[in-house]
Write a protein that holds these residues in place. Structure first.
Motif, PDB file in Angstrom:
ATOM      1  N   LEU A  78       1.230  -1.691  -0.572  1.00 12.20           N
ATOM      2  CA  LEU A  78       0.141  -0.087  -0.295  1.00 12.20           C
ATOM      3  C   LEU A  78       0.691   1.365   0.052  1.00 12.20           C
ATOM      4  CD1 LEU A  78      -3.256   1.332   0.143  1.00 12.20           C
ATOM      5  CD2 LEU A  78      -2.309   1.172   2.730  1.00 12.20           C
ATOM      6  N   MET A  79       0.934   2.180  -1.177  1.00 12.23           N
ATOM      7  CA  MET A  79       1.881   2.819  -1.418  1.00 12.23           C
ATOM      8  C   MET A  79       1.033   4.004  -0.486  1.00 12.23           C
ATOM      9  SD  MET A  79       3.957   3.406  -3.276  1.00 12.23           S
ATOM     10  CE  MET A  79       4.659   5.532  -4.170  1.00 12.23           C
ATOM     11  N   GLN A  80       1.740   5.371  -0.097  1.00 14.34           N
ATOM     12  CA  GLN A  80       1.919   6.314   0.914  1.00 14.34           C
ATOM     13  C   GLN A  80       0.484   7.471  -0.056  1.00 14.34           C
ATOM     14  OE1 GLN A  80       6.186   8.452   1.442  1.00 14.34           O
ATOM     15  NE2 GLN A  80       4.328  10.085   2.760  1.00 14.34           N
ATOM     16  N   GLU A  81      -0.186   8.105   0.750  1.00 14.15           N
ATOM     17  CA  GLU A  81      -1.328   8.734  -0.433  1.00 14.15           C
ATOM     18  C   GLU A  81      -1.110  10.323  -0.265  1.00 14.15           C
ATOM     19  OE1 GLU A  81      -4.306   6.404  -0.981  1.00 14.15           O
ATOM     20  OE2 GLU A  81      -3.612   5.143  -1.735  1.00 14.15           O
ATOM     21  N   PHE A  82      -1.124  10.943  -0.927  1.00 13.46           N
ATOM     22  CA  PHE A  82      -1.652  12.137  -0.552  1.00 13.46           C
ATOM     23  C   PHE A  82      -3.110  13.015  -1.481  1.00 13.46           C
ATOM     24  CE2 PHE A  82       2.871  11.430  -1.190  1.00 13.46           C
ATOM     25  CZ  PHE A  82       3.094  12.145   0.000  1.00 13.46           C
ATOM     26  N   LEU A  83      -3.345  13.602   0.005  1.00 12.75           N
ATOM     27  CA  LEU A  83      -5.156  14.276  -0.357  1.00 12.75           C
ATOM     28  C   LEU A  83      -4.778  15.401  -1.907  1.00 12.75           C
ATOM     29  CD1 LEU A  83      -6.108  15.731   2.550  1.00 12.75           C
ATOM     30  CD2 LEU A  83      -6.820  13.573   1.006  1.00 12.75           C
ATOM     31  N   PRO A  84      -5.514  15.479  -3.045  1.00  8.97           N
ATOM     32  CA  PRO A  84      -5.241  16.398  -4.565  1.00  8.97           C
ATOM     33  C   PRO A  84      -5.139  17.631  -4.039  1.00  8.97           C
ATOM     34  CG  PRO A  84      -7.438  14.851  -4.310  1.00  8.97           C
ATOM     35  CD  PRO A  84      -6.503  14.328  -2.595  1.00  8.97           C
ATOM     36  N   GLU A  85      -5.829  17.815  -3.443  1.00  9.33           N
ATOM     37  CA  GLU A  85      -5.718  19.270  -2.461  1.00  9.33           C
ATOM     38  C   GLU A  85      -3.717  19.427  -2.001  1.00  9.33           C
ATOM     39  OE1 GLU A  85      -7.818  18.494   1.123  1.00  9.33           O
ATOM     40  OE2 GLU A  85      -8.185  17.629  -1.250  1.00  9.33           O
ATOM     41  N   VAL A  86      -3.137  18.960  -1.595  1.00  9.97           N
ATOM     42  CA  VAL A  86      -1.639  18.875  -0.897  1.00  9.97           C
ATOM     43  C   VAL A  86      -0.733  19.098  -1.715  1.00  9.97           C
ATOM     44  CG1 VAL A  86       0.250  17.287   0.374  1.00  9.97           C
ATOM     45  CG2 VAL A  86      -2.702  17.831   0.974  1.00  9.97           C
ATOM     46  N   GLU A  87       0.499  19.642  -1.614  1.00 13.31           N
ATOM     47  CA  GLU A  87       1.366  19.668  -3.146  1.00 13.31           C
ATOM     48  C   GLU A  87       2.418  19.245  -1.987  1.00 13.31           C
ATOM     49  OE1 GLU A  87       3.840  22.385  -6.177  1.00 13.31           O
ATOM     50  OE2 GLU A  87       2.071  22.702  -5.959  1.00 13.31           O
ATOM     51  N   PRO A  88       3.355  18.185  -2.080  1.00 21.05           N
ATOM     52  CA  PRO A  88       3.993  17.492  -0.942  1.00 21.05           C
ATOM     53  C   PRO A  88       5.381  17.351  -1.992  1.00 21.05           C
ATOM     54  CG  PRO A  88       3.399  15.536  -2.241  1.00 21.05           C
ATOM     55  CD  PRO A  88       2.276  16.984  -2.604  1.00 21.05           C
ATOM     56  N   VAL A  89       6.328  17.550  -1.022  1.00 23.25           N
ATOM     57  CA  VAL A  89       7.807  17.501  -1.187  1.00 23.25           C
ATOM     58  C   VAL A  89       8.286  16.044  -0.150  1.00 23.25           C
ATOM     59  CG1 VAL A  89      10.151  17.948  -0.687  1.00 23.25           C
ATOM     60  CG2 VAL A  89       8.011  19.805  -1.086  1.00 23.25           C
ATOM     61  N   VAL A  90       8.171  15.133  -0.870  1.00 22.78           N
ATOM     62  CA  VAL A  90       8.312  13.636  -0.961  1.00 22.78           C
ATOM     63  C   VAL A  90       9.608  13.579  -0.576  1.00 22.78           C
ATOM     64  CG1 VAL A  90       8.195  11.391  -1.328  1.00 22.78           C
ATOM     65  CG2 VAL A  90       6.417  12.855  -2.418  1.00 22.78           C
ATOM     66  N   TRP A  91      10.076  12.891   0.609  1.00 19.11           N
ATOM     67  CA  TRP A  91      11.222  13.181   1.136  1.00 19.11           C
ATOM     68  C   TRP A  91      12.122  11.614   1.489  1.00 19.11           C
ATOM     69  CZ3 TRP A  91      12.783  11.666   5.620  1.00 19.11           C
ATOM     70  CH2 TRP A  91      11.291  11.839   6.560  1.00 19.11           C
ATOM     71  N   ALA A  92      10.900  11.067   1.548  1.00 19.19           N
ATOM     72  CA  ALA A  92      10.428   9.812   1.963  1.00 19.19           C
ATOM     73  C   ALA A  92       9.886   8.608   1.247  1.00 19.19           C
ATOM     74  CB  ALA A  92      10.959   9.270   3.517  1.00 19.19           C
ATOM     75  N   VAL A  93       9.295   7.756   0.682  1.00 18.84           N
ATOM     76  CA  VAL A  93       8.655   6.859   0.008  1.00 18.84           C
ATOM     77  C   VAL A  93       8.591   6.083   1.211  1.00 18.84           C
ATOM     78  CG1 VAL A  93       7.812   5.563  -1.807  1.00 18.84           C
ATOM     79  CG2 VAL A  93       8.858   7.367  -2.199  1.00 18.84           C
ATOM     80  N   ALA A  94       7.192   5.981   1.587  1.00 20.52           N
ATOM     81  CA  ALA A  94       6.755   4.719   2.697  1.00 20.52           C
ATOM     82  C   ALA A  94       5.525   4.092   2.330  1.00 20.52           C
ATOM     83  CB  ALA A  94       5.887   5.342   3.912  1.00 20.52           C
ATOM     84  N   VAL A  95       6.009   2.819   1.840  1.00 26.09           N
ATOM     85  CA  VAL A  95       5.187   1.897   1.866  1.00 26.09           C
ATOM     86  C   VAL A  95       4.411   1.112   2.868  1.00 26.09           C
ATOM     87  CG1 VAL A  95       5.230   1.921  -0.544  1.00 26.09           C
ATOM     88  CG2 VAL A  95       6.324  -0.294   1.031  1.00 26.09           C
TER      89      VAL A  95
END
Length: 175
Positions: A78-95
């Motif tokens: 299961l991938m880490q997800e972000f809400l559509p209104e969020v513009e993340p800076v992904v520093w770690a990819v969590a599953v």
């Protein structure tokens, strides 16, 4: 390094980075602070990185999106997800690994991936696992902590490397 245009936030951060002292009264700590000052070399590196910030963020987004494409629909991952209104800076990819598909558990998966030449990290540890917290059981937190891993996510990671990482991880699942 902290960058802000908010004067109140700036003053608070300066207080934290300077042992909680305002220097109006010697050794009078207004709050528990730390010595978070950067050396000149660290500051110079930080300033140099800021010049490339847009490219670094774009590359991290590419890495995340490539993982998302490769791992989408893979049973037990299961991938880490972000809400559509969020513009993340992904520093770690969590599953999150489903224990039904990865019954060997997070720590064995970390070891198995390392044996394949891929260093992963545990996503986090529950406070109940850390000696310095006097904490009663936190079942949801403990369950998540035992099943979340962080995949390699540095900006120069190539698509073939991500494909290899995903294939190795997928191969460890038991359907």
């Amino acid at each position: 390094m902290v960058v802000t245009a908010n004067e109140e936030f700036y003053e608070r951060m300066m207080l934290y980075r300077s042992h909680g002292l305002r220097r109006k009264k010697h050794y009078w700590h207004e709050l528990p602070g730390h010595n978070f000052r950067l050396t000149n070399i660290q500051a110079a590196l930080g300033c140099a990185q800021l010049k490339h910030l847009d490219k670094i963020i774009a590359e991290r987004d590419r890495v995340y999106l490539t993982y998302q494409k490769k791992l989408s629909g893979i049973p037990g991952v299961l991938m880490q997800e972000f809400l559509p209104e969020v513009e993340p800076v992904v520093w770690a990819v969590a599953v999150r690994l489903d224990p039904k598909i990865f019954p060997q558990g997070r720590d064995i998966v970390l070891t198995q991936m390392l044996e394949a030449g891929i260093e992963l990290r545990p996503g986090f540890y529950s406070p109940t696992q850390l000696d310095y917290f006097d904490q009663s059981s936190l079942p949801v937190c403990e369950s998540l902590a035992s099943s979340v891993i962080s995949l390699p996510s540095y900006p120069t990671l190539t698509a073939p490397q991500i494909t290899y990482i995903c294939a190795q991880l997928t191969g460890l699942g038991h359907l």
